[in-house]
Design a protein around this motif. Structure first.
Motif, PDB file in Angstrom:
ATOM      1  N   MET B   5      12.524 -56.125 -28.527  1.00 47.12           N
ATOM      2  CA  MET B   5      12.731 -56.618 -29.888  1.00 47.12           C
ATOM      3  C   MET B   5      14.100 -56.219 -30.408  1.00 47.12           C
ATOM      4  SD  MET B   5       9.114 -55.741 -31.607  1.00 47.12           S
ATOM      5  CE  MET B   5       9.002 -57.099 -32.734  1.00 47.12           C
ATOM      6  N   ALA B   6      14.706 -57.125 -31.079  1.00 47.98           N
ATOM      7  CA  ALA B   6      15.993 -56.811 -31.682  1.00 47.98           C
ATOM      8  C   ALA B   6      15.762 -55.818 -32.819  1.00 47.98           C
ATOM      9  CB  ALA B   6      16.619 -58.086 -32.232  1.00 47.98           C
ATOM     10  N   PRO B   7      16.764 -54.988 -33.123  1.00 46.11           N
ATOM     11  CA  PRO B   7      16.574 -53.992 -34.180  1.00 46.11           C
ATOM     12  C   PRO B   7      16.136 -54.623 -35.508  1.00 46.11           C
ATOM     13  CG  PRO B   7      18.618 -53.603 -33.002  1.00 46.11           C
ATOM     14  CD  PRO B   7      18.065 -54.866 -32.476  1.00 46.11           C
ATOM     15  N   GLY B   8      16.661 -55.796 -35.773  1.00 46.21           N
ATOM     16  CA  GLY B   8      16.316 -56.465 -37.032  1.00 46.21           C
ATOM     17  C   GLY B   8      14.836 -56.784 -37.121  1.00 46.21           C
ATOM     18  N   SER B   9      14.295 -57.339 -36.025  1.00 47.10           N
ATOM     19  CA  SER B   9      12.889 -57.721 -36.062  1.00 47.10           C
ATOM     20  C   SER B   9      11.991 -56.492 -36.042  1.00 47.10           C
ATOM     21  CB  SER B   9      12.559 -58.642 -34.882  1.00 47.10           C
ATOM     22  OG  SER B   9      12.762 -57.960 -33.678  1.00 47.10           O
ATOM     23  N   GLN B  10      12.484 -55.429 -35.394  1.00 51.28           N
ATOM     24  CA  GLN B  10      11.721 -54.188 -35.381  1.00 51.28           C
ATOM     25  C   GLN B  10      11.585 -53.651 -36.803  1.00 51.28           C
ATOM     26  OE1 GLN B  10      10.170 -52.876 -32.986  1.00 51.28           O
ATOM     27  NE2 GLN B  10       9.707 -50.795 -33.664  1.00 51.28           N
ATOM     28  N   LEU B  11      12.698 -53.730 -37.530  1.00 50.98           N
ATOM     29  CA  LEU B  11      12.687 -53.267 -38.914  1.00 50.98           C
ATOM     30  C   LEU B  11      11.706 -54.091 -39.732  1.00 50.98           C
ATOM     31  CD1 LEU B  11      14.110 -51.324 -40.882  1.00 50.98           C
ATOM     32  CD2 LEU B  11      15.679 -53.189 -41.409  1.00 50.98           C
ATOM     33  N   SER B  12      11.733 -55.379 -39.520  1.00 51.46           N
ATOM     34  CA  SER B  12      10.867 -56.261 -40.275  1.00 51.46           C
ATOM     35  C   SER B  12       9.401 -56.002 -39.924  1.00 51.46           C
ATOM     36  CB  SER B  12      11.275 -57.704 -39.974  1.00 51.46           C
ATOM     37  OG  SER B  12      10.169 -58.523 -39.926  1.00 51.46           O
ATOM     38  N   ARG B  13       9.173 -55.711 -38.656  1.00 47.50           N
ATOM     39  CA  ARG B  13       7.812 -55.416 -38.214  1.00 47.50           C
ATOM     40  C   ARG B  13       7.302 -54.141 -38.885  1.00 47.50           C
ATOM     41  NH1 ARG B  13       6.306 -52.618 -33.181  1.00 47.50           N
ATOM     42  NH2 ARG B  13       4.173 -53.199 -32.623  1.00 47.50           N
ATOM     43  N   GLU B  14       8.185 -53.135 -38.959  1.00 50.38           N
ATOM     44  CA  GLU B  14       7.818 -51.876 -39.603  1.00 50.38           C
ATOM     45  C   GLU B  14       7.503 -52.094 -41.077  1.00 50.38           C
ATOM     46  OE1 GLU B  14      11.185 -49.477 -38.844  1.00 50.38           O
ATOM     47  OE2 GLU B  14      10.614 -49.041 -36.774  1.00 50.38           O
ATOM     48  N   LYS B  15       8.369 -52.898 -41.683  1.00 51.60           N
ATOM     49  CA  LYS B  15       8.181 -53.156 -43.113  1.00 51.60           C
ATOM     50  C   LYS B  15       6.846 -53.868 -43.354  1.00 51.60           C
ATOM     51  CE  LYS B  15       9.877 -52.619 -47.078  1.00 51.60           C
ATOM     52  NZ  LYS B  15       9.983 -51.245 -47.507  1.00 51.60           N
ATOM     53  N   ARG B  16       6.610 -54.830 -42.496  1.00 51.84           N
ATOM     54  CA  ARG B  16       5.374 -55.614 -42.618  1.00 51.84           C
ATOM     55  C   ARG B  16       4.141 -54.700 -42.445  1.00 51.84           C
ATOM     56  NH1 ARG B  16       4.024 -59.995 -38.261  1.00 51.84           N
ATOM     57  NH2 ARG B  16       2.034 -60.678 -39.024  1.00 51.84           N
ATOM     58  N   PHE B  17       4.260 -53.795 -41.497  1.00 49.15           N
ATOM     59  CA  PHE B  17       3.155 -52.884 -41.231  1.00 49.15           C
ATOM     60  C   PHE B  17       2.929 -51.947 -42.419  1.00 49.15           C
ATOM     61  CE2 PHE B  17       1.713 -48.736 -39.512  1.00 49.15           C
ATOM     62  CZ  PHE B  17       0.423 -49.129 -39.173  1.00 49.15           C
ATOM     63  N   GLU B  18       4.033 -51.439 -42.970  1.00 48.11           N
ATOM     64  CA  GLU B  18       3.901 -50.546 -44.123  1.00 48.11           C
ATOM     65  C   GLU B  18       3.211 -51.258 -45.284  1.00 48.11           C
ATOM     66  OE1 GLU B  18       7.478 -48.550 -45.341  1.00 48.11           O
ATOM     67  OE2 GLU B  18       7.932 -48.027 -43.279  1.00 48.11           O
ATOM     68  N   GLN B  19       3.572 -52.528 -45.442  1.00 50.08           N
ATOM     69  CA  GLN B  19       2.943 -53.293 -46.536  1.00 50.08           C
ATOM     70  C   GLN B  19       1.442 -53.464 -46.299  1.00 50.08           C
ATOM     71  OE1 GLN B  19       5.287 -56.849 -46.578  1.00 50.08           O
ATOM     72  NE2 GLN B  19       6.859 -55.971 -47.922  1.00 50.08           N
ATOM     73  N   LEU B  20       1.090 -53.736 -45.037  1.00 45.79           N
ATOM     74  CA  LEU B  20      -0.329 -53.882 -44.716  1.00 45.79           C
ATOM     75  C   LEU B  20      -1.078 -52.581 -44.981  1.00 45.79           C
ATOM     76  CD1 LEU B  20      -0.417 -55.887 -41.345  1.00 45.79           C
ATOM     77  CD2 LEU B  20      -1.153 -56.656 -43.584  1.00 45.79           C
ATOM     78  N   ALA B  21      -0.476 -51.484 -44.558  1.00 45.08           N
ATOM     79  CA  ALA B  21      -1.124 -50.182 -44.738  1.00 45.08           C
ATOM     80  C   ALA B  21      -1.308 -49.895 -46.227  1.00 45.08           C
ATOM     81  CB  ALA B  21      -0.299 -49.094 -44.066  1.00 45.08           C
ATOM     82  N   GLN B  22      -0.250 -50.193 -46.984  1.00 50.88           N
ATOM     83  CA  GLN B  22      -0.325 -49.938 -48.419  1.00 50.88           C
ATOM     84  C   GLN B  22      -1.434 -50.786 -49.072  1.00 50.88           C
ATOM     85  OE1 GLN B  22       3.341 -50.750 -50.434  1.00 50.88           O
ATOM     86  NE2 GLN B  22       2.916 -49.259 -52.029  1.00 50.88           N
ATOM     87  N   ARG B  23      -1.533 -52.015 -48.603  1.00 51.80           N
ATOM     88  CA  ARG B  23      -2.476 -52.956 -49.214  1.00 51.80           C
ATOM     89  C   ARG B  23      -3.929 -52.626 -48.865  1.00 51.80           C
ATOM     90  NH1 ARG B  23      -0.620 -58.433 -47.486  1.00 51.80           N
ATOM     91  NH2 ARG B  23       1.251 -57.721 -48.494  1.00 51.80           N
ATOM     92  N   TYR B  24      -4.167 -52.211 -47.643  1.00 48.51           N
ATOM     93  CA  TYR B  24      -5.564 -52.113 -47.186  1.00 48.51           C
ATOM     94  C   TYR B  24      -6.078 -50.709 -46.913  1.00 48.51           C
ATOM     95  CZ  TYR B  24      -5.106 -57.134 -46.649  1.00 48.51           C
ATOM     96  OH  TYR B  24      -4.912 -58.466 -46.909  1.00 48.51           O
ATOM     97  N   GLN B  25      -5.172 -49.733 -46.900  1.00 51.80           N
ATOM     98  CA  GLN B  25      -5.608 -48.415 -46.423  1.00 51.80           C
ATOM     99  C   GLN B  25      -6.713 -47.793 -47.282  1.00 51.80           C
ATOM    100  OE1 GLN B  25      -2.308 -45.804 -45.647  1.00 51.80           O
ATOM    101  NE2 GLN B  25      -3.645 -44.089 -45.119  1.00 51.80           N
ATOM    102  N   VAL B  53      -3.636 -52.067 -35.225  1.00 52.25           N
ATOM    103  CA  VAL B  53      -2.983 -53.126 -36.005  1.00 52.25           C
ATOM    104  C   VAL B  53      -1.490 -53.154 -35.701  1.00 52.25           C
ATOM    105  CG1 VAL B  53      -2.276 -53.741 -38.374  1.00 52.25           C
ATOM    106  CG2 VAL B  53      -4.674 -53.228 -37.879  1.00 52.25           C
ATOM    107  N   TYR B  54      -0.891 -51.975 -35.692  1.00 49.91           N
ATOM    108  CA  TYR B  54       0.556 -51.911 -35.471  1.00 49.91           C
ATOM    109  C   TYR B  54       0.930 -52.449 -34.090  1.00 49.91           C
ATOM    110  CZ  TYR B  54       5.309 -50.101 -35.334  1.00 49.91           C
ATOM    111  OH  TYR B  54       6.663 -50.002 -35.240  1.00 49.91           O
ATOM    112  N   ARG B  55       0.118 -52.041 -33.106  1.00 53.92           N
ATOM    113  CA  ARG B  55       0.430 -52.471 -31.740  1.00 53.92           C
ATOM    114  C   ARG B  55       0.190 -53.962 -31.517  1.00 53.92           C
ATOM    115  NH1 ARG B  55      -1.780 -46.896 -28.985  1.00 53.92           N
ATOM    116  NH2 ARG B  55       0.050 -45.691 -29.589  1.00 53.92           N
ATOM    117  N   ALA B  56      -0.703 -54.519 -32.326  1.00 53.97           N
ATOM    118  CA  ALA B  56      -1.040 -55.942 -32.125  1.00 53.97           C
ATOM    119  C   ALA B  56      -0.368 -56.856 -33.150  1.00 53.97           C
ATOM    120  CB  ALA B  56      -2.556 -56.117 -32.203  1.00 53.97           C
ATOM    121  N   LEU B  57       0.483 -56.255 -33.971  1.00 52.73           N
ATOM    122  CA  LEU B  57       1.058 -57.012 -35.086  1.00 52.73           C
ATOM    123  C   LEU B  57       1.786 -58.283 -34.631  1.00 52.73           C
ATOM    124  CD1 LEU B  57       1.026 -56.630 -38.109  1.00 52.73           C
ATOM    125  CD2 LEU B  57       3.170 -55.389 -37.948  1.00 52.73           C
ATOM    126  N   ASP B  58       2.481 -58.172 -33.531  1.00 50.51           N
ATOM    127  CA  ASP B  58       3.243 -59.331 -33.059  1.00 50.51           C
ATOM    128  C   ASP B  58       2.360 -60.441 -32.517  1.00 50.51           C
ATOM    129  OD1 ASP B  58       5.565 -58.099 -33.761  1.00 50.51           O
ATOM    130  OD2 ASP B  58       5.856 -57.170 -31.794  1.00 50.51           O
TER     131      ASP B  58
END
Lengths: 387, 175
Positions: B5-25, B53-58
């Motif tokens: 993964m390019a660094p940009g998409s990795q960052l976006s993936r992390e951000k997306r994951f953080e949002q999911l965690a915040q929303r559902y945790q 979830v994080y590992r399967a996000l993509d």
């Protein structure tokens, strides 16, 4: 009149009482970091010694339950709250006497009920050896419920009960007639159980030839309480059975009914009066997407008595039917596609035969927040069967 | 570090994951607690769920809602824990002292009674009630999560309501 708890109240009660459970604020970051390092996030925090408190129950195997007598289809049908079986219901239950045998159990299909679309079966299953039988959709770890195994200590699982009283021997029994079976079971108190199967078919047939399957799945129990199904010794025995439909009449309404507040138009209603209940299907089409989406998929139609003097909405409903399922499904497209104007949904369920008539009244409501919307009364006419 | 993964998409993936965690945790933690009836286990289940979830996000294609997807993973995790060796030996008697302390001034007696009644439901009925009434999922979505027929979900909900009515001495959950 019993007090009703709304969905919102239910949710807020749990949230209030569990408000002390706070999420771990750093969890997401730790997962991201540990994934990069390919390291475990943290070790499991379960401390076995602290968590394990084995409940000891001493129940003599012989005193398991009072003899309740063999159950039949109507016993199961009678159980849901609000169901009123019509008098003479017994007459529509066909007595069968079909034996199926496996290594572990002897099963006798004793009763059937078939109305062309819905099949109910009841069978008595007797273990050939000292064996705790479970059925329905119970699993070994489930607590034994009162009434299923009467006198069983509250909180004891089937598995722990089998370990105490059956030398750890148990088997899971199910009777299958179709893909969408609903199962239940009852202990007869003498070691046998009655298993019950209800199956609603997609199509309507006056005569149905089926392979009815008895599945006996031994459960392997370790002394530590571990349970797993023994697929190696799973036994499946199929027997052919033919069912002839009891007389039923179908009534339809093709006149469109408008429910603008919820953004739909009912385009077709079909009611089938069977000997035990009136099965219904309400097809509705989305006409106003915004109004429909505002219902958050919680739109439901309830059959009500328009002359009811009850003040509570729920009490204005007609009695429930026996069918254990009521559901909404999409007739066109996949379930998870976004809804659009013109999409058609079907609500199915059943109402009691005491509601039978040539006119019915339905009211739209939001099953979540309980807001009630339009009420429409419609007439039905009998659909003549093609010769 | 994933190398594909390019660094940009990795960052976006992390951000997306953080949002999911915040929303559902938070709601997931409560759901897991009600399922497993144990605070520590629930925390483990939430952690395990979000790791998956994080590992399967993509690979999440959006065939179902993200909530359905996450709940599906969580139910599987809870189910596995429920079937673990030692869980079976736990005392399954549900008592008020199993509940964590509520935040001051938030809960009353009725809230506690309802929470305990849900925890006392048989597992399959509890699953259905939690997903439908607490998580607000549709019958179709629950059927997908639990891998059971639509009609089985409806049947379980009906039985769960009946059982809760018994446990709550006549009070019942509205349909």
């Amino acid at each position: 009149m019993s007090e009703k708890i709304s969905m919102d109240r239910f949710r807020s009660a749990l949230d209030n009482r569990l408000s002390g459970l706070r999420p771990d604020a750093g969890l997401a970051q730790r997962i991201i970091r540990s994934d990069a390092d390919e390291a475990p996030v943290r070790q499991k925090s379960v401390v076995l010694a602290a968590a394990v408190v084995l409940s000891l129950f001493v129940l003599a195997a012989g005193a398991v339950a009072a003899v309740l007598g063999g159950w039949g289809i109507l016993h199961f049908a009678d159980r849901p709250v609000g169901v009123c079986l019509p008098s003479g219901s017994e007459a529509c239950i066909k007595q069968e006497n079909l034996s199926i045998e496996t290594e572990c159990v002897e099963c006798t299909i004793r009763e059937s009920y078939y109305d062309g679309k819905l099949l109910r079966l009841a069978a008595q299953v007797v273990p050939k050896e000292q064996l705790l039988l479970i059925g329905g959709d119970a699993s070994p770890a489930d607590p034994m419920e009162e009434g299923v195994y009467a006198n069983a200590a509250t909180g004891m699982s089937y598995a722990s009960y089998a370990l105490e009283n059956y030398g750890g021997k148990m088997a899971d029994i199910s009777l299958h007639a179709g893909a969408d079976d609903v199962h239940s079971f009852h202990s007869n108190g003498d070691g046998s159980i009655t298993v019950y199967t209800e199956c609603v078919f997609d199509d309507e047939l006056p005569k149905r030839d089926l392979q009815v399957k008895l599945v006996c799945m031994p459960v392997l129990l370790s002394t530590d309480g571990t349970a797993k199904y023994d697929a190696v010794f799973r036994e499946t025995v199929s027997v052919p059975m033919t069912f002839h439909a009891l007389e039923s009449k179908t009534y339809v309404c093709e006149e469109p009914m408008l429910f603008p507040a919820v953004g739909v138009r009912v385009v077709h209603v079909e009611l089938t009066a069977t000997p035990l209940e009136i099965r219904y299907a309400i097809d509705y089409e989305i006409t106003d997407l915004n109004a429909y989406l505002a219902q958050n998929d919680a739109l439901w139609f309830e059959f009500i008595d328009p002359e009811s003097t009850e003040s509570e909405y729920v009490a204005q409903r007609v009695s429930e039917g026996v069918v254990s399922s009521g559901s909404v499904g999409r007739l066109n497209g996949a379930h998870f596609q976004s809804a659009g104007v013109g999409d058609v949904y079907r609500q199915t369920g059943s109402v009691g035969l005491d509601a039978f008539g040539d006119r019915y009244t339905i009211r739209a409501y939001h099953a979540g927040n309980k807001t009630r919307f339009e009420t429409v009364t419609f007439a039905v006419s009998e659909r003549r069967q093609e010769p | 570090m994933r190398q594909d993964m390019a660094p940009g998409s990795q960052l976006s993936r992390e951000k997306r994951f953080e949002q999911l965690a915040q929303r559902y945790q938070e709601t997931l933690l409560r759901t897991c607690f009600l399922y497993l009836c144990d605070k520590t286990l629930a925390e483990d289940a939430v952690q395990e769920t979000f790791v998956k979830v994080y590992r399967a996000l993509d690979s999440f294609r959006g065939d179902s809602s993200e909530k359905t997807w996450i709940m599906k993973i969580a139910m599987r995790v809870c189910y596995d824990m429920n079937h673990s060796n030692w869980y079976r030996l736990m005392n399954r008697r549900i008592t008020p002292d199993m509940l964590p302390d509520a935040a001051p001034g938030t809960a009353n007696e009725e809230d506690e009674e309802l929470t305990l009644a849900v925890m006392r439901l048989p597992r399959k009925l509890r699953e259905a009630i939690l997903l439908y009434y607490y998580q607000g999922l549709k019958v179709d979505e629950i059927a997908e999560i639990l891998h059971i027929a639509h009609s089985s979900v409806s049947g379980r909900l009906k039985r769960a309501r009946m059982k809760l009515k018994e446990l709550l001495e006549g009070r019942e959950i509205d349909e």
